[in-house]
Scaffold this motif. Structure first.
Motif, PDB file in Angstrom:
ATOM      1  N   PRO A  79      32.889 -21.667 -35.321  1.00 17.12           N
ATOM      2  CA  PRO A  79      33.160 -20.900 -34.097  1.00 17.12           C
ATOM      3  C   PRO A  79      33.967 -19.616 -34.314  1.00 17.12           C
ATOM      4  O   PRO A  79      33.950 -18.737 -33.475  1.00 17.12           O
ATOM      5  N   SER A  80      34.638 -19.488 -35.436  1.00  9.19           N
ATOM      6  CA  SER A  80      35.410 -18.271 -35.683  1.00  9.19           C
ATOM      7  C   SER A  80      35.013 -17.582 -36.989  1.00  9.19           C
ATOM      8  O   SER A  80      35.795 -16.834 -37.557  1.00  9.19           O
ATOM      9  N   SER A  81      33.788 -17.807 -37.434  1.00 12.44           N
ATOM     10  CA  SER A  81      33.345 -17.192 -38.680  1.00 12.44           C
ATOM     11  C   SER A  81      31.839 -16.933 -38.641  1.00 12.44           C
ATOM     12  O   SER A  81      31.043 -17.868 -38.553  1.00 12.44           O
ATOM     13  N   TYR A  82      31.496 -15.652 -38.701  1.00  3.47           N
ATOM     14  CA  TYR A  82      30.106 -15.217 -38.652  1.00  3.47           C
ATOM     15  C   TYR A  82      29.832 -14.283 -39.826  1.00  3.47           C
ATOM     16  O   TYR A  82      30.743 -13.632 -40.335  1.00  3.47           O
ATOM     17  N   VAL A  83      28.592 -14.228 -40.238  1.00  2.00           N
ATOM     18  CA  VAL A  83      28.140 -13.254 -41.235  1.00  2.00           C
ATOM     19  C   VAL A  83      26.855 -12.626 -40.712  1.00  2.00           C
ATOM     20  O   VAL A  83      26.232 -13.137 -39.780  1.00  2.00           O
ATOM     21  N   ILE A  84      26.450 -11.509 -41.338  1.00  2.00           N
ATOM     22  CA  ILE A  84      25.210 -10.837 -40.944  1.00  2.00           C
ATOM     23  C   ILE A  84      24.236 -10.931 -42.112  1.00  2.00           C
ATOM     24  O   ILE A  84      24.537 -10.482 -43.216  1.00  2.00           O
ATOM     25  N   LYS A  85      23.089 -11.508 -41.815  1.00  2.00           N
ATOM     26  CA  LYS A  85      22.026 -11.610 -42.816  1.00  2.00           C
ATOM     27  C   LYS A  85      21.172 -10.354 -42.722  1.00  2.00           C
ATOM     28  O   LYS A  85      20.722  -9.968 -41.643  1.00  2.00           O
ATOM     29  N   LEU A  86      20.949  -9.708 -43.877  1.00  2.92           N
ATOM     30  CA  LEU A  86      20.197  -8.453 -43.919  1.00  2.92           C
ATOM     31  C   LEU A  86      18.802  -8.613 -44.507  1.00  2.92           C
ATOM     32  O   LEU A  86      18.042  -7.658 -44.558  1.00  2.92           O
ATOM     33  N   GLY A  87      18.474  -9.818 -44.948  1.00  4.30           N
ATOM     34  CA  GLY A  87      17.177 -10.086 -45.562  1.00  4.30           C
ATOM     35  C   GLY A  87      17.241 -11.413 -46.288  1.00  4.30           C
ATOM     36  O   GLY A  87      18.244 -12.120 -46.230  1.00  4.30           O
ATOM     37  N   GLU A  88      16.163 -11.733 -46.966  1.00  5.45           N
ATOM     38  CA  GLU A  88      16.100 -12.988 -47.725  1.00  5.45           C
ATOM     39  C   GLU A  88      17.213 -13.022 -48.766  1.00  5.45           C
ATOM     40  O   GLU A  88      17.232 -12.198 -49.678  1.00  5.45           O
ATOM     41  N   GLU A  89      18.159 -13.939 -48.590  1.00  7.30           N
ATOM     42  CA  GLU A  89      19.295 -14.088 -49.510  1.00  7.30           C
ATOM     43  C   GLU A  89      20.088 -12.790 -49.677  1.00  7.30           C
ATOM     44  O   GLU A  89      20.590 -12.492 -50.762  1.00  7.30           O
ATOM     45  N   LYS A  90      20.215 -12.015 -48.591  1.00  7.54           N
ATOM     46  CA  LYS A  90      21.013 -10.783 -48.600  1.00  7.54           C
ATOM     47  C   LYS A  90      21.955 -10.826 -47.398  1.00  7.54           C
ATOM     48  O   LYS A  90      21.504 -10.984 -46.269  1.00  7.54           O
ATOM     49  N   TYR A  91      23.254 -10.665 -47.669  1.00  5.28           N
ATOM     50  CA  TYR A  91      24.259 -10.729 -46.614  1.00  5.28           C
ATOM     51  C   TYR A  91      25.149  -9.487 -46.661  1.00  5.28           C
ATOM     52  O   TYR A  91      25.479  -8.974 -47.727  1.00  5.28           O
ATOM     53  N   ALA A 113      28.078  -7.017 -46.855  1.00  7.16           N
ATOM     54  CA  ALA A 113      29.307  -7.069 -47.646  1.00  7.16           C
ATOM     55  C   ALA A 113      30.227  -5.887 -47.357  1.00  7.16           C
ATOM     56  O   ALA A 113      31.141  -5.620 -48.115  1.00  7.16           O
ATOM     57  N   GLY A 114      29.986  -5.167 -46.275  1.00  4.27           N
ATOM     58  CA  GLY A 114      30.830  -4.039 -45.925  1.00  4.27           C
ATOM     59  C   GLY A 114      30.154  -2.709 -46.205  1.00  4.27           C
ATOM     60  O   GLY A 114      29.004  -2.652 -46.625  1.00  4.27           O
ATOM     61  N   TYR A 115      30.890  -1.627 -45.948  1.00  2.00           N
ATOM     62  CA  TYR A 115      30.353  -0.291 -46.171  1.00  2.00           C
ATOM     63  C   TYR A 115      31.480   0.652 -46.560  1.00  2.00           C
ATOM     64  O   TYR A 115      32.646   0.366 -46.344  1.00  2.00           O
ATOM     65  N   PRO A 138      24.302  -5.578 -50.682  1.00  2.00           N
ATOM     66  CA  PRO A 138      24.415  -6.905 -50.077  1.00  2.00           C
ATOM     67  C   PRO A 138      24.646  -7.975 -51.144  1.00  2.00           C
ATOM     68  O   PRO A 138      24.236  -7.820 -52.291  1.00  2.00           O
ATOM     69  N   VAL A 139      25.326  -9.032 -50.754  1.00  2.00           N
ATOM     70  CA  VAL A 139      25.574 -10.149 -51.676  1.00  2.00           C
ATOM     71  C   VAL A 139      24.527 -11.222 -51.449  1.00  2.00           C
ATOM     72  O   VAL A 139      23.955 -11.334 -50.363  1.00  2.00           O
ATOM     73  N   ASP A 140      24.269 -12.022 -52.457  1.00  2.00           N
ATOM     74  CA  ASP A 140      23.216 -13.028 -52.339  1.00  2.00           C
ATOM     75  C   ASP A 140      23.746 -14.410 -51.970  1.00  2.00           C
ATOM     76  O   ASP A 140      22.964 -15.321 -51.729  1.00  2.00           O
ATOM     77  N   ARG A 141      25.065 -14.563 -51.911  1.00  2.00           N
ATOM     78  CA  ARG A 141      25.638 -15.852 -51.511  1.00  2.00           C
ATOM     79  C   ARG A 141      26.405 -15.675 -50.221  1.00  2.00           C
ATOM     80  O   ARG A 141      27.227 -14.760 -50.096  1.00  2.00           O
ATOM     81  N   ILE A 142      26.175 -16.542 -49.283  1.00  2.00           N
ATOM     82  CA  ILE A 142      26.789 -16.434 -47.967  1.00  2.00           C
ATOM     83  C   ILE A 142      28.313 -16.462 -48.059  1.00  2.00           C
ATOM     84  O   ILE A 142      29.002 -15.802 -47.301  1.00  2.00           O
ATOM     85  N   GLY A 143      28.855 -17.192 -49.025  1.00  2.00           N
ATOM     86  CA  GLY A 143      30.297 -17.279 -49.194  1.00  2.00           C
ATOM     87  C   GLY A 143      30.943 -15.993 -49.680  1.00  2.00           C
ATOM     88  O   GLY A 143      32.159 -15.835 -49.592  1.00  2.00           O
ATOM     89  N   MET A 144      30.151 -15.053 -50.173  1.00  2.00           N
ATOM     90  CA  MET A 144      30.666 -13.769 -50.660  1.00  2.00           C
ATOM     91  C   MET A 144      30.516 -12.667 -49.612  1.00  2.00           C
ATOM     92  O   MET A 144      30.961 -11.543 -49.826  1.00  2.00           O
ATOM     93  N   ALA A 145      29.890 -12.985 -48.482  1.00  2.00           N
ATOM     94  CA  ALA A 145      29.649 -11.990 -47.437  1.00  2.00           C
ATOM     95  C   ALA A 145      30.940 -11.632 -46.708  1.00  2.00           C
ATOM     96  O   ALA A 145      31.935 -12.354 -46.790  1.00  2.00           O
ATOM     97  N   SER A 146      30.929 -10.513 -45.989  1.00  2.00           N
ATOM     98  CA  SER A 146      32.054 -10.145 -45.128  1.00  2.00           C
ATOM     99  C   SER A 146      32.042 -11.053 -43.913  1.00  2.00           C
ATOM    100  O   SER A 146      31.043 -11.120 -43.193  1.00  2.00           O
ATOM    101  N   PHE A 147      33.134 -11.759 -43.693  1.00  2.00           N
ATOM    102  CA  PHE A 147      33.224 -12.664 -42.560  1.00  2.00           C
ATOM    103  C   PHE A 147      33.693 -11.915 -41.331  1.00  2.00           C
ATOM    104  O   PHE A 147      34.557 -11.044 -41.406  1.00  2.00           O
TER     105      PHE A 147
END
Length: 135
Positions: free
Chosen positions: A13-25, A27-29, A38-47
């Motif tokens: 409920p307090s943690s979301y990520v944005i998926k940008l493609g197949e196995e792409k999340y 990671a900021g700008y 983009p990172v390939d592991r959800i745990g490495m994405a920008s929360f």
């Protein structure tokens, strides 16, 4: 990099990520270079703290960056990035508003983009970078 989707994924409920493609999340700008790779592991994405913020970030990304992650030159300077106040900054950091106010008072919090009558305002990225620097 090729962005094929902008899907908000709820991890909790307090943690979301944005998926940008197949196995792409997301990671900021960098405001001068464009989207970070983009990172390939959800745990490495920008929360992202909540769904509303995530949706605002998606809108910002769609308007400001191309599907290859480059800055849209025609929109440079025209797009307002997602903004946050004390309450939103506290939520992003998992703090109470009073803790943010105390850090501001001590001078150990990022300088706001602007101080309005309703209080200080930062870009989402300022608080995201501050949060990430504290890990």
């Amino acid at each position: 990099m090729k962005i094929t989707e902008y899907t908000v994924v709820e991890l909790s409920p307090s943690s979301y990520v944005i998926k940008l493609g197949e196995e792409k999340y997301y990671a900021g700008y960098d405001s001068d270079k464009g989207l970070r790779e983009p990172v390939d592991r959800i745990g490495m994405a920008s929360f992202i703290a909540n769904e509303q913020f995530a949706l605002e970030v998606v809108g910002f990304l769609q308007n400001f960056f191309t599907e290859s992650g480059e800055i849209r030159k025609e929109n440079a300077g025209k797009v307002i990035p997602p903004l946050v106040g004390v309450a939103e900054a506290a939520e992003m950091l998992g703090w109470k508003k009073q803790q943010v106010t105390e850090y501001i008072r001590r001078g150990t919090f990022p300088e706001p983009l602007q101080r309005l009558a309703s209080g200080p305002v930062w870009t989402y990225k300022q608080i995201e970078d501050y949060r990430d620097s504290r890990k």
